[in-house]
Write an enzyme that holds these catalytic residues in place. Structure first.
Site, PDB file in Angstrom:
ATOM      1  N   ASP A 144      44.587  44.139  23.228  1.00 31.61           N
ATOM      2  CA  ASP A 144      45.996  44.520  23.374  1.00 31.61           C
ATOM      3  C   ASP A 144      46.836  43.280  23.619  1.00 31.61           C
ATOM      4  OD1 ASP A 144      48.104  46.555  23.638  1.00 31.61           O
ATOM      5  OD2 ASP A 144      48.200  45.910  25.738  1.00 31.61           O
ATOM      6  N   GLU A 163      50.302  35.479  21.228  1.00 33.16           N
ATOM      7  CA  GLU A 163      51.086  36.691  20.954  1.00 33.16           C
ATOM      8  C   GLU A 163      52.587  36.475  21.034  1.00 33.16           C
ATOM      9  OE1 GLU A 163      49.610  39.286  24.211  1.00 33.16           O
ATOM     10  OE2 GLU A 163      51.679  39.303  24.941  1.00 33.16           O
ATOM     11  N   HIS A 174      50.296  44.635  22.750  1.00 34.28           N
ATOM     12  CA  HIS A 174      50.696  44.626  24.170  1.00 34.28           C
ATOM     13  C   HIS A 174      51.449  45.914  24.550  1.00 34.28           C
ATOM     14  CE1 HIS A 174      51.159  41.515  27.574  1.00 34.28           C
ATOM     15  NE2 HIS A 174      51.156  42.736  28.087  1.00 34.28           N
TER      16      HIS A 174
HETATM   17  P1  NAD Z   1      45.180  42.834  40.296  1.00 35.29           P
HETATM   18  O1  NAD Z   1      45.755  41.612  40.898  1.00 35.29           O
HETATM   19  O2  NAD Z   1      45.322  44.142  41.032  1.00 35.29           O
HETATM   20  O3  NAD Z   1      43.611  42.626  40.016  1.00 35.29           O
HETATM   21  C1  NAD Z   1      43.093  41.452  39.467  1.00 35.29           C
HETATM   22  C2  NAD Z   1      41.669  41.322  39.991  1.00 35.29           C
HETATM   23  O4  NAD Z   1      41.104  40.165  39.374  1.00 35.29           O
HETATM   24  C3  NAD Z   1      41.584  41.129  41.509  1.00 35.29           C
HETATM   25  O5  NAD Z   1      40.638  42.009  42.059  1.00 35.29           O
HETATM   26  C4  NAD Z   1      41.141  39.671  41.671  1.00 35.29           C
HETATM   27  O6  NAD Z   1      40.322  39.465  42.814  1.00 35.29           O
HETATM   28  C5  NAD Z   1      40.373  39.480  40.375  1.00 35.29           C
HETATM   29  N1  NAD Z   1      40.192  38.081  40.028  1.00 35.29           N
HETATM   30  C6  NAD Z   1      41.002  37.021  40.311  1.00 35.29           C
HETATM   31  N2  NAD Z   1      40.461  35.885  39.826  1.00 35.29           N
HETATM   32  C7  NAD Z   1      39.283  36.237  39.257  1.00 35.29           C
HETATM   33  C8  NAD Z   1      38.258  35.511  38.621  1.00 35.29           C
HETATM   34  N3  NAD Z   1      38.335  34.177  38.481  1.00 35.29           N
HETATM   35  N4  NAD Z   1      37.192  36.192  38.138  1.00 35.29           N
HETATM   36  C9  NAD Z   1      37.104  37.542  38.291  1.00 35.29           C
HETATM   37  N5  NAD Z   1      38.040  38.280  38.910  1.00 35.29           N
HETATM   38  C10 NAD Z   1      39.110  37.632  39.382  1.00 35.29           C
HETATM   39  O7  NAD Z   1      45.795  42.931  38.838  1.00 35.29           O
HETATM   40  P2  NAD Z   1      45.897  44.227  37.928  1.00 35.29           P
HETATM   41  O8  NAD Z   1      47.170  44.949  38.221  1.00 35.29           O
HETATM   42  O9  NAD Z   1      44.627  44.965  37.958  1.00 35.29           O
HETATM   43  O10 NAD Z   1      46.111  43.533  36.496  1.00 35.29           O
HETATM   44  C11 NAD Z   1      45.082  42.806  35.864  1.00 35.29           C
HETATM   45  C12 NAD Z   1      45.677  42.044  34.713  1.00 35.29           C
HETATM   46  O11 NAD Z   1      46.081  42.979  33.706  1.00 35.29           O
HETATM   47  C13 NAD Z   1      46.973  41.297  35.062  1.00 35.29           C
HETATM   48  O12 NAD Z   1      46.672  39.993  35.501  1.00 35.29           O
HETATM   49  C14 NAD Z   1      47.741  41.270  33.784  1.00 35.29           C
HETATM   50  O13 NAD Z   1      47.488  40.022  33.150  1.00 35.29           O
HETATM   51  C15 NAD Z   1      47.125  42.393  32.941  1.00 35.29           C
HETATM   52  N6  NAD Z   1      48.080  43.442  32.578  1.00 35.29           N
HETATM   53  C16 NAD Z   1      48.200  43.783  31.269  1.00 35.29           C
HETATM   54  C17 NAD Z   1      49.075  44.795  30.883  1.00 35.29           C
HETATM   55  C18 NAD Z   1      49.216  45.225  29.445  1.00 35.29           C
HETATM   56  O14 NAD Z   1      50.162  45.959  29.123  1.00 35.29           O
HETATM   57  N7  NAD Z   1      48.325  44.857  28.551  1.00 35.29           N
HETATM   58  C19 NAD Z   1      49.846  45.416  31.857  1.00 35.29           C
HETATM   59  C20 NAD Z   1      49.684  45.053  33.201  1.00 35.29           C
HETATM   60  C21 NAD Z   1      48.794  44.064  33.557  1.00 35.29           C
END
Ligand code: NAD
Length: 331
Positions: free
Chosen positions: A258, A263, A295
């Site tokens: 996605d 992008e 996205h």
């Molecule tokens: P979040 O902060 O709640 O969770 C991220 C997790 O990743 C945390 O548990 C953290 O400890 C972990 N993390 C940090 N560094 C790490 C590493 N080096 N290795 C493994 N794990 C690690 O974030 P979320 O709300 O769950 O979002 C996750 C990601 O999804 C965001 O960073 C964003 O980039 C992406 N996202 C994409 C969309 C979309 O529309 N495609 C929308 C929202 C978020």
């Protein structure tokens, strides 16, 4: 307070305008992306609202600060496109929408995985063409699969829960294991074990210097043959060239994206009548086992309502001089 909103689409405008009467901000919607060339559009705006592919580098931020901006409301969760150190030294506060609907993104990741596994994207076209052959559309039972989740924060935790519900063995890797996942029976393992054992891997960690190109030639070599890879997090978690080589060698059995490393030059616009210049992306979309959405994982009514509500509320905190709970601070 005047707020200039960049990268604005009709749907952003609709959701924000619906909720703004109870906040009373003066919203100025601008279709252009925010970057050093467009920052001057915000001149005289104490606050700016930006999105995932806007460029908030030091030059842009300097121009915003020079024009009187003091507050940046990101209407997204990720903020890897903001130079936080520069923002801090310029006295610019940055806030985001930490969680608007983790369900939206987790469910989209599941939808991509299921579609890819059962070739729904190909079946749809076949049936429209009057081709009812099912040859080549064979999938695997998801029940009983071993699924790896990298990053079990708000989105990854829900993805893990859904996959558990399907009857999968869920392995996870996170720098900070999540109690809900542990209670669910998710097993935290080291990355090398997750790579070696998972039949499907879904990425839900943020893009940081540590996670940049997490999926690369070396990590791909450790994975099972025919692995499914799903990325709804950030494009640069994956080295696209390495992944293409792995598709060609059948190491990867299916790739669902996605998000894509480059992008920002493609997504969120209708480019169907032009010539797309990105050869890597075009090559990627020729593989039958690659499924790409632009996205849209976040894009549900519920998420858009929450994004609008939290963004307007973050802006209200700034107007009132209150501490904003969603402020992002430079480490
Ligand atoms: P979040 O902060 O709640 O969770 C991220 C997790 O990743 C945390 O548990 C953290 O400890 C972990 N993390 C940090 N560094 C790490 C590493 N080096 N290795 C493994 N794990 C690690 O974030 P979320 O709300 O769950 O979002 C996750 C990601 O999804 C965001 O960073 C964003 O980039 C992406 N996202 C994409 C969309 C979309 O529309 N495609 C929308 C929202 C978020």
């Amino acid at each position: 307070m005047k707020v200039t909103l960049f990268s604005s689409k009709p749907y952003d405008e609709a959701f924000l305008k619906r909720l703004n009467p109870s906040f009373g901000h003066e919203l100025v919607f601008i279709e252009n992306r925010l970057n050093p060339q467009t920052a001057h559009f915000a001149y005289g705006s104490p606050a700016v609202c930006a999105f995932v592919n806007d460029v908030l580098d030091a030059t842009t931020l300097e121009k915003l600060a020079h024009g009187g901006t003091r507050f940046i409301a990101m209407r997204c969760a990720g903020y890897n496109n903001v130079d936080l150190a520069a923002a801090q030294s310029l006295g610019l506060q940055v806030a985001r929408v930490p969680a608007y609907s983790p369900f939206a993104v987790a469910e989209h990741a599941v939808a991509l995985f299921l579609s890819l596994n059962r070739h729904v994207h190909k079946a749809y076209n076949r049936v429209r063409d009057g081709n009812f052959s099912i040859d080549g559309l064979i999938g695997h039972d998801v029940h009983g699969m071993t699924v790896g989740v990298i990053g079990t924060g708000s989105i990854g935790r829900i993805f893990a829960r859904i996959m558990s519900g399907f009857g999968c063995e869920v392995l996870a890797y996170d720098v900070a294991p999540d109690p809900d996942c542990l209670q669910l029976g998710v097993r935290y393992v080291e990355l090398h074990e997750l790579f070696a054992r998972s039949q499907a891997i879904s990425l839900h960690c943020p893009l940081t210097p540590q996670t940049y190109h997490l999926i690369n030639e070396q990590s791909l070599a450790r994975m099972r043959d025919g692995v499914f890879l799903i990325n709804t997090s950030r494009g640069a978690l994956i080295d696209t060239e390495a992944v293409m080589a792995a598709i060609k060698s059948s190491k990867i059995g299916g790739l669902a994206l996605d998000v894509y490393e480059e992008e920002s030059a493609l997504f969120f616009e209708d480019r169907s009548v032009g010539i797309i210049q990105d050869d890597v992306f075009m090559r990627l979309t020729t593989f039958p086992n690659v499924l790409v959405t632009g996205h849209q994982a976040f894009f549900t009514h519920e998420a858009m309502t929450n994004i609008a509500q939290t963004t307007l509320s973050n802006l209200a905190d700034f107007v009132a001089g209150r501490a904003c709970a969603n402020r992002v601070i430079c480490d």
